[in-house]
Design an enzyme around this catalytic site. Sequence first.
Site: not given
Length: 407
Positions: A188, A216, A247
Amino acid sequence: MNYQDYFKTRLDALREDGNYRVFADLQRKRGAYPKARHTAKDGTGEVTIWCSNDYLGMGQHPAVLAAMHNAIDTVGAGAGGTRNISGTTHDHVLLEGELADLHEKEAALLFTSGYVSNWAALGTLASQIPGCIVFSDALNHASMIEGIRHSKAARVIWKHNDLEDLEAKLAAADPDAPKLIAFESVYSMDGDIAPIKEICDLADKYNAMTYLDEVHAVGLYGPRGAGVAEREGLMDRLTVIEGTLGKAFGVMGGYIAASAELCDFVRSFASGFIFTTALPPAVAAGARASVQHLKQSNVERDRQKERVARVRAGLDAMGIPHIDNPSHIIPVMVGDPVKCKFISDTLMRDYGVYIQPINYPTVPKGTERLRITPSPVHSDADIEHLLGALEELWSQCEVARVPLAAQ
């Protein structure tokens, strides 16, 4: 010891080093993302969010909001307790089925966050498998590190994405010992991507399990948004795929997807699952709607890729240094904690641009940065405003630029 003085001294040191974290008080408005209202001491103002992990804007998607409204109107607010006592609802069951299907695994298991899913799953596997050795990438997330530490299993740290180092450490280990290789797909902070196939090859060679953190990447990569492993046709080679719902899926929660036996094993032995209250049904329903939508739609992913490329091209044209990587994350390098925080504060105050500074200990000292995450809902005007603000501040702060000839 004077405890309050001790706390104050440590906090003052953080401030002096430029590493003290200040939370921006933001109020998002439904349907207006990435815009938000910023409540400051001197009033309120509109800002554009450029650092959110709601990578695709799914936290505002009509299908997600409708599913959450319907669930809360149908079953109420809370789950009622832990999954083991009174907190398993049909929405949890449906979401786990959706996630298992996404990753083409037999089963999935929900947790309250991505952090908890890593901590609980890694901690349980490593502690409950006798003699297990965990081989952990040097840049793994704190949640993975804490889970491995909590297990008290033998652990070996291998150099980040370094296959030669990983193999050397696997070869040096007891060939009869159970082994687990833990790593991420998209990292990330630098935005680089692991060599998943080659790691799986080593796992096969040395009879090791693989644990891939795709937090991610889920929603963003692959034809159905299952992550980098799906994009590269490798999901069947991974023992455990871990992901988040907070996310790109825009809601909240974490999960693992694996064999039915492994998920049942973690469900049965993980304290981080057994003793915590389950996700609210409305959250599970919203996450399921998001996963379902992104399985079928590439519109958001395609638009995000174009937005990322446009921002990168603008930064290159101005000579503003950023890490070149194959992912959606754009780390703009400042290299000084005080300047990094000053630029972030000035962007918010004078330009209405919100980018949180990333300083030590999240990244090593000397690599302080602004972490930019363009989304499909950022407009051309948003991008031009961001680039113009960075151009002015880079000159004002005399931050190093990349010579255009070197690009």
